[in-house]
Design a protein around this motif. Structure first.
Motif, mmCIF file in Angstrom:
data_model
loop_
_atom_site.group_PDB
_atom_site.id
_atom_site.type_symbol
_atom_site.label_atom_id
_atom_site.label_comp_id
_atom_site.label_asym_id
_atom_site.label_seq_id
_atom_site.Cartn_x
_atom_site.Cartn_y
_atom_site.Cartn_z
ATOM 1 N N LYS A 48 0.854 -1.184 0.000
ATOM 2 C CA LYS A 48 0.000 0.000 0.000
ATOM 3 C C LYS A 48 0.889 1.233 0.000
ATOM 4 O O LYS A 48 1.829 1.331 0.780
ATOM 5 N N TYR A 49 0.571 2.159 -0.901
ATOM 6 C CA TYR A 49 1.334 3.391 -1.015
ATOM 7 C C TYR A 49 0.561 4.537 -0.402
ATOM 8 O O TYR A 49 -0.653 4.510 -0.302
ATOM 9 N N LYS A 50 1.279 5.597 -0.014
ATOM 10 C CA LYS A 50 0.635 6.812 0.464
ATOM 11 C C LYS A 50 0.915 7.921 -0.542
ATOM 12 O O LYS A 50 1.896 7.869 -1.284
ATOM 13 N N HIS A 51 0.047 8.890 -0.577
ATOM 14 C CA HIS A 51 0.217 10.016 -1.493
ATOM 15 C C HIS A 51 1.347 10.899 -0.994
ATOM 16 O O HIS A 51 1.357 11.304 0.157
ATOM 17 N N GLN A 52 2.313 11.169 -1.854
ATOM 18 C CA GLN A 52 3.455 12.018 -1.509
ATOM 19 C C GLN A 52 3.577 13.122 -2.546
ATOM 20 O O GLN A 52 3.493 12.866 -3.740
ATOM 21 N N GLU A 53 3.793 14.329 -2.082
ATOM 22 C CA GLU A 53 4.054 15.438 -2.991
ATOM 23 C C GLU A 53 5.469 15.339 -3.560
ATOM 24 O O GLU A 53 5.711 15.642 -4.703
ATOM 25 N N ASP A 54 6.404 14.907 -2.723
ATOM 26 C CA ASP A 54 7.809 14.826 -3.110
ATOM 27 C C ASP A 54 8.127 13.403 -3.550
ATOM 28 O O ASP A 54 8.034 12.472 -2.765
ATOM 29 N N GLU A 55 8.526 13.218 -4.801
ATOM 30 C CA GLU A 55 8.812 11.886 -5.339
ATOM 31 C C GLU A 55 10.063 11.260 -4.731
ATOM 32 O O GLU A 55 10.252 10.057 -4.806
ATOM 33 N N GLU A 56 10.932 12.056 -4.132
ATOM 34 C CA GLU A 56 12.168 11.545 -3.552
ATOM 35 C C GLU A 56 11.936 10.847 -2.214
ATOM 36 O O GLU A 56 12.745 10.044 -1.786
ATOM 37 N N LYS A 57 10.838 11.125 -1.549
ATOM 38 C CA LYS A 57 10.542 10.507 -0.260
ATOM 39 C C LYS A 57 9.961 9.115 -0.465
ATOM 40 O O LYS A 57 9.392 8.807 -1.502
ATOM 41 N N ASN A 59 7.369 6.409 -0.404
ATOM 42 C CA ASN A 59 5.915 6.498 -0.446
ATOM 43 C C ASN A 59 5.228 5.175 -0.101
ATOM 44 O O ASN A 59 4.039 5.042 -0.273
ATOM 45 N N ILE A 60 5.976 4.189 0.402
ATOM 46 C CA ILE A 60 5.367 2.922 0.801
ATOM 47 C C ILE A 60 4.779 3.084 2.204
ATOM 48 O O ILE A 60 5.468 3.450 3.145
ATOM 49 N N LYS A 61 3.489 2.828 2.309
ATOM 50 C CA LYS A 61 2.788 2.950 3.583
ATOM 51 C C LYS A 61 2.860 1.647 4.376
ATOM 52 O O LYS A 61 3.146 1.644 5.568
ATOM 53 N N LYS A 62 2.609 0.521 3.680
ATOM 54 C CA LYS A 62 2.575 -0.761 4.383
ATOM 55 C C LYS A 62 2.825 -1.891 3.401
ATOM 56 O O LYS A 62 2.335 -1.868 2.278
#
Length: 80
Positions: A48-57, A59-62
């Motif tokens: 599961k991914y989370k919405h991130q504004e910054d692509e470098e961070k 983004n995997i939630k779980k």
């Protein structure tokens, strides 16, 4: 970038596991924009991914590992 991060996470988890699986024979199914199912031999990974504004961070939630006997969260929070 996202696929590379996902594959590297799965490879690290597989290396930690005693039963190393061949990651070349995996099937990837994109269930939605924020959910992917990866099936490798008899183990499935629900990512599961989370919405991130910054692509470098990250983004995997779980990441949940699903086998015929159990399901186990290997990365992320226990609750949604």
């Amino acid at each position: 970038m996202k696929i590379l991060l996902l594959i590297s996470s799965l490879v690290l988890c597989s290396l930690a596991n005693e039963n190393f699986t061949n990651m070349k024979k995996c099937e990837v199914i994109k269930l939605s924009k924020f959910t992917t199912l990866i099936s490798c031999h008899k183990v499935d990974y629900l990512v599961k991914y989370k919405h991130q504004e910054d692509e470098e961070k990250d983004n995997i939630k779980k990441i949940t590992v699903i086998t015929t006997k159990e399901q186990k969260i290997i990365l992320g929070e226990e609750r949604d």
